[in-house]
Write an enzyme that holds these catalytic residues in place. Structure first.
Site, short mmCIF file in Angstrom:
data_model
loop_
_atom_site.label_atom_id
_atom_site.label_comp_id
_atom_site.label_asym_id
_atom_site.label_seq_id
_atom_site.Cartn_x
_atom_site.Cartn_y
_atom_site.Cartn_z
N THR A 151 -1.60 2.52 -5.73
CA THR A 151 -0.68 3.57 -5.34
C THR A 151 0.75 3.25 -5.73
O THR A 151 1.14 2.06 -5.80
CB THR A 151 -0.73 3.77 -3.81
OG1 THR A 151 0.32 4.65 -3.40
CG2 THR A 151 -0.55 2.45 -3.07
N TYR A 174 0.43 0.98 4.40
CA TYR A 174 -0.46 1.50 3.36
C TYR A 174 -0.17 0.83 2.03
O TYR A 174 -1.07 0.31 1.36
CB TYR A 174 -0.30 3.02 3.26
CG TYR A 174 -0.96 3.61 2.03
CD1 TYR A 174 -2.33 3.47 1.81
CD2 TYR A 174 -0.21 4.29 1.07
CE1 TYR A 174 -2.94 4.00 0.68
CE2 TYR A 174 -0.81 4.83 -0.06
CZ TYR A 174 -2.17 4.68 -0.24
OH TYR A 174 -2.77 5.19 -1.36
#
Length: 328
Positions: free
Chosen positions: A117, A141
């Protein structure tokens, strides 16, 4: 030889399965269906219900299906949720990925393509984010994904596991043929939520933060269409199979749109002037994330759906199809 797609019943994973099947690959999906849907897995793909952290199960799947490559999508992905439940994210995204990597090494898997990501870049202040920039994720995250990147790199050094790490930006849209799309009811993806508001499925749309250092004060993101993203993974897999070097590559289009710009496009394409409410910032949201995409393009990847209007139209059509599915 077959390809194992973890999380293949989810949004991005299901599009990856379609891309692989369209390319003539034999595909096995492993998904615990915590957020995915069994109906999202095409009949031509083998399906195994289970968890990537179950090493005995993963080992058995690799052996029974002759798996030579793993594409790993199974993960928790909601940034605000990661802030309130960091240990859950580290367990699901990092600990279970470690288990999957260990099993891959033990079973002699040759190629591992990892879904990472842009959140690993944190609040990097640059017009375009390149893969060699310093990494400083600002939420659990992003940190959970970065730790998984490190494990893959170390597993390559120690055991020869060959990897491609794809850091992608904001994924949106749906399969143009209507075969799959973003189906999670409480998804937080902006374009999906805005499409739901336009269709009357939500009473309004919240815009989180209007005081960022961006042209209109709202967050800027690089929106990549989901089939284009799946094709980038296929390009990366073929690169590894052809003997290419391990690689870390961004997946985006190299240009961004602000939240308010996206809202305007959704209103224009849908023809609906839905209510928008301006709200305070959410924790963990960087101001701007736009990709530098030279590396993936050098492998021959070319986007086919680089149009925000097209992406929004796909999302609207998919939400209508989902509503029809629920009503049936």
């Amino acid at each position: 030889m077959a390809v194992l797609v973890t999380g293949g019943a989810g949004y991005i994973g299901s599009h990856m399965v379609l891309e692989l099947l369209d390319a003539g690959e034999e595909v096995v999906v492993l998904d615990n269906l915590s957020t995915g849907f069994r109906w999202a897995v095409p009949q031509d793909a083998a399906f195994v219900a289970g968890d990537v952290g179950d090493q005995a199960l993963v080992a058995r799947v690799i052996e029974e299906h002759g798996i030579d490559s793993i594409l790993h999508f199974a993960a928790k992905i909601v940034v605000p949720e990661s802030v309130t439940d960091p240990l859950g994210y580290y367990f699901n995204n990092t600990v279970k990925t470690r288990a999957l990597i260990e099993t891959a090494v033990e079973k002699g898997i040759r190629n591992f393509v990892f879904s990472s990501t842009a959140a690993v870049y944190g609040n990097a202040e640059a017009p375009l984010l390149g893969e060699d920039m310093p990494l400083a994720p600002i939420n659990p995250y992003g940190r959970s994904k970065l730790m998984s990147e490190w494990m893959l790199q170390d597993a390559h050094t120690a055991h020869g596991l060959r990897y491609a790490i794809l850091r992608y930006f904001n994924v949106a849209g749906a399969d143009p043929k209507g075969r799959s799309g973003q189906s999670t009811p409480q998804a937080t993806h902006l374009i999906k939520v805005a499409a739901q508001a336009a269709l009357g499925q939500r009473p309004h749309l919240d815009v989180f933060g209007t005081d960022y250092n961006t042209p209109d004060g709202t967050c800027v993101r690089d929106y990549i269409q989901v089939n284009d993203l799946a094709r980038a993974h296929l390009v990366a897999l073929r690169h590894l199979r052809d003997g290419g070097e391990c690689a870390i590559m961004n997946c985006g289009y190299g240009h961004g749109a602000s939240v308010l710009e996206v809202v305007d496009v959704v209103k224009r394409v849908s023809g609906v002037d839905f209510e928008v409410r301006l709200s305070p910032r959410r924790p963990g949201d960087p101001a701007q994330l736009v990709a530098k995409v030279d590396r993936i393009r050098r492998l021959g990847w070319q986007p086919q759906h680089d149009s925000l209007e097209e992406i929004v139209d796909q999302a609207l059509r998919w939400e209508k199809a989902l509503a029809g599915r629920k009503a049936a």
